[in-house]
Design a protein around this motif. Structure first.
Motif, mmCIF file in Angstrom:
data_model
loop_
_atom_site.group_PDB
_atom_site.id
_atom_site.type_symbol
_atom_site.label_atom_id
_atom_site.label_comp_id
_atom_site.label_asym_id
_atom_site.label_seq_id
_atom_site.Cartn_x
_atom_site.Cartn_y
_atom_site.Cartn_z
ATOM 1 N N ARG A 157 0.837 -1.213 0.000
ATOM 2 C CA ARG A 157 0.000 0.000 0.000
ATOM 3 C C ARG A 157 0.866 1.255 0.000
ATOM 4 O O ARG A 157 0.528 2.240 -0.666
ATOM 5 N N VAL A 158 1.960 1.222 0.739
ATOM 6 C CA VAL A 158 2.858 2.376 0.781
ATOM 7 C C VAL A 158 3.449 2.629 -0.603
ATOM 8 O O VAL A 158 3.466 3.770 -1.091
ATOM 9 N N PHE A 159 3.899 1.573 -1.254
ATOM 10 C CA PHE A 159 4.486 1.729 -2.589
ATOM 11 C C PHE A 159 3.420 2.111 -3.618
ATOM 12 O O PHE A 159 3.720 2.818 -4.591
ATOM 13 N N SER A 160 2.182 1.666 -3.414
ATOM 14 C CA SER A 160 1.095 2.047 -4.314
ATOM 15 C C SER A 160 0.850 3.551 -4.242
ATOM 16 O O SER A 160 0.733 4.229 -5.276
ATOM 17 N N LEU A 161 0.762 4.075 -3.026
ATOM 18 C CA LEU A 161 0.525 5.505 -2.868
ATOM 19 C C LEU A 161 1.708 6.314 -3.410
ATOM 20 O O LEU A 161 1.520 7.343 -4.074
ATOM 21 N N ARG A 162 2.903 5.848 -3.160
ATOM 22 C CA ARG A 162 4.098 6.516 -3.691
ATOM 23 C C ARG A 162 4.062 6.553 -5.208
ATOM 24 O O ARG A 162 4.358 7.578 -5.840
ATOM 25 N N PHE A 163 3.693 5.428 -5.827
ATOM 26 C CA PHE A 163 3.607 5.321 -7.274
ATOM 27 C C PHE A 163 2.597 6.326 -7.844
ATOM 28 O O PHE A 163 2.873 7.021 -8.834
ATOM 29 N N LEU A 164 1.436 6.438 -7.195
ATOM 30 C CA LEU A 164 0.392 7.334 -7.688
ATOM 31 C C LEU A 164 0.756 8.798 -7.492
ATOM 32 O O LEU A 164 0.519 9.633 -8.377
ATOM 33 N N TYR A 219 -6.159 4.874 -6.126
ATOM 34 C CA TYR A 219 -5.574 4.233 -4.944
ATOM 35 C C TYR A 219 -6.493 3.140 -4.424
ATOM 36 O O TYR A 219 -6.035 2.056 -4.038
ATOM 37 N N TRP A 220 -7.810 3.412 -4.435
ATOM 38 C CA TRP A 220 -8.775 2.396 -3.994
ATOM 39 C C TRP A 220 -8.693 1.160 -4.901
ATOM 40 O O TRP A 220 -8.728 0.024 -4.416
ATOM 41 N N LEU A 221 -8.569 1.380 -6.202
ATOM 42 C CA LEU A 221 -8.467 0.260 -7.140
ATOM 43 C C LEU A 221 -7.201 -0.554 -6.902
ATOM 44 O O LEU A 221 -7.229 -1.796 -6.952
ATOM 45 N N MET A 222 -6.094 0.123 -6.642
ATOM 46 C CA MET A 222 -4.864 -0.601 -6.358
ATOM 47 C C MET A 222 -4.996 -1.416 -5.075
ATOM 48 O O MET A 222 -4.543 -2.564 -5.005
ATOM 49 N N LYS A 223 -5.647 -0.844 -4.074
ATOM 50 C CA LYS A 223 -5.864 -1.592 -2.821
ATOM 51 C C LYS A 223 -6.792 -2.781 -3.043
ATOM 52 O O LYS A 223 -6.612 -3.835 -2.417
ATOM 53 N N GLU A 224 -7.772 -2.615 -3.945
ATOM 54 C CA GLU A 224 -8.627 -3.751 -4.284
ATOM 55 C C GLU A 224 -7.814 -4.864 -4.933
ATOM 56 O O GLU A 224 -8.041 -6.049 -4.661
ATOM 57 N N GLY A 225 -6.896 -4.497 -5.801
ATOM 58 C CA GLY A 225 -6.024 -5.492 -6.408
ATOM 59 C C GLY A 225 -5.186 -6.215 -5.359
ATOM 60 O O GLY A 225 -5.007 -7.435 -5.420
ATOM 61 N N ILE A 226 -4.675 -5.462 -4.390
ATOM 62 C CA ILE A 226 -3.897 -6.055 -3.300
ATOM 63 C C ILE A 226 -4.758 -7.003 -2.487
ATOM 64 O O ILE A 226 -4.373 -8.146 -2.190
ATOM 65 N N ARG A 227 -5.975 -6.544 -2.125
ATOM 66 C CA ARG A 227 -6.873 -7.361 -1.308
ATOM 67 C C ARG A 227 -7.297 -8.639 -2.017
ATOM 68 O O ARG A 227 -7.473 -9.687 -1.393
ATOM 69 N N SER A 228 -7.437 -8.573 -3.341
ATOM 70 C CA SER A 228 -7.877 -9.762 -4.076
ATOM 71 C C SER A 228 -6.900 -10.912 -3.948
ATOM 72 O O SER A 228 -7.295 -12.078 -4.011
ATOM 73 N N GLN A 229 -5.630 -10.620 -3.755
ATOM 74 C CA GLN A 229 -4.619 -11.662 -3.624
ATOM 75 C C GLN A 229 -4.474 -12.167 -2.216
ATOM 76 O O GLN A 229 -4.006 -13.286 -1.997
ATOM 77 N N LYS A 230 -4.881 -11.372 -1.256
ATOM 78 C CA LYS A 230 -4.815 -11.811 0.148
ATOM 79 C C LYS A 230 -5.876 -12.853 0.470
ATOM 80 O O LYS A 230 -5.776 -13.519 1.485
ATOM 81 N N LYS A 231 -6.851 -12.989 -0.408
ATOM 82 C CA LYS A 231 -7.913 -13.972 -0.182
ATOM 83 C C LYS A 231 -7.459 -15.378 -0.511
ATOM 84 O O LYS A 231 -8.100 -16.349 -0.119
ATOM 85 N N HIS A 232 -6.365 -15.487 -1.270
ATOM 86 C CA HIS A 232 -5.919 -16.827 -1.721
ATOM 87 C C HIS A 232 -5.062 -17.498 -0.649
ATOM 88 O O HIS A 232 -4.365 -16.845 0.095
#
Length: 266
Positions: free
Chosen positions: A229-236, A253-266
């Motif tokens: 999330r830190v690197f996502s915000l830095r990137f944006l 930023y919300w979309l990037m966090k959604e992408g991150i969250r989608s992988q934590k479900k696995h």
């Protein structure tokens, strides 16, 4: 005293629907090469040139990671240089690469400069620097070279999930560098230039869409883990002027966090 033979260089090319002989000439291939051509047929060709044999593998399957892995599987030279169909290599690139490895005998991998259009440039090496976990994410596959025996010892390969023709957009190159670092390979960026990118339409980039930001979030999950999330915000924040004209920064930023969250479900 036994004199060592010069290191052999082999270019590993990923391409789509190309006339492979014409491509080899257009790219200025002066050394041995393996070309993997993603098309609608299966074929194998080999022809000799002054610089050594060029092998071509045609395959119907898609995915840049798959094609790079196929080329790496068939590599047999001391040093491998990854490349793409839109790269024209400098005359004498083999000597440039050999000299760089002679200057850095402890290096397992070297990342070279390739000239690109200003709006596509993600890096330019002004000096020699060691590549670490915090600075490897800027380098495209066509900048990457490495010693084949180091790749084999480390048992590294390109992800099949990321890049053109895969489920998620780009990022297979960054993941490859991450895995090389995790395996203990020593990587340096060097200021020598070995070629130029010829502009063409991207096979994966279709604008800064919702999918672009979602896919980038997925990639950052694998690249940075708890710091994603830190690197996502830095990137944006760094690229908001270019990337957030249609999708506001907050939503991106919300979309990037959604992408991150989608992988934590696995």
């Amino acid at each position: 005293m036994v004199l060592q033979s010069p290191l052999g260089v082999q270019v590993l090319v990923s391409t789509v629907n190309q006339d492979v002989r014409a491509l080899a000439e257009k790219m200025n291939l002066e050394t041995r090469a393996v070309i993997v051509n993603q098309c609608d047929a299966y074929d194998y060709r080999i022809w000799n040139t002054e610089g050594g044999p060029i092998q071509s593998f045609s395959m119907a399957e898609r995915g840049v990671g798959l094609s790079r892995n196929t080329a790496l599987l068939h590599a047999d030279a001391d040093i491998c240089l990854f490349s793409d169909e839109d790269i024209v290599l400098e005359k004498g690139y083999q000597d440039t690469i050999r000299e760089a490895y002679a200057q850095h005998p402890d290096a397992d991998m070297l990342l070279f400069n390739v000239r690109v259009a200003p709006d596509r440039r993600t890096y330019w090496n002004e000096r020699v620097k060691r590549i670490r976990w915090y600075n490897y994410g800027r380098y495209p596959a066509y900048s990457i070279s490495g010693k084949l025996d180091a790749f084999r010892r480390a048992n590294v390969h390109f992800s099949l999930l990321f890049g053109g023709g895969a489920k998620y957009s780009n990022g297979e190159d960054s993941l490859f560098l991450r895995d090389c670092l995790r395996s203990g390979l020593r990587i340096y960026a060097v200021p020598a230039c070995i070629g130029e990118e010829i502009p063409r339409e991207s096979t994966w980039f279709h604008g800064f869409t919702e999918k672009f930001f979602m896919d980038r979030g997925v990639l950052y999950h694998y690249l940075y883990g708890k710091l994603s999330r830190v690197f996502s915000l830095r990137f944006l924040l760094k690229n908001k002027g270019e990337m957030c004209a249609e999708i506001p920064l907050k939503k991106a930023y919300w979309l990037m966090k959604e992408g991150i969250r989608s992988q934590k479900k696995h």
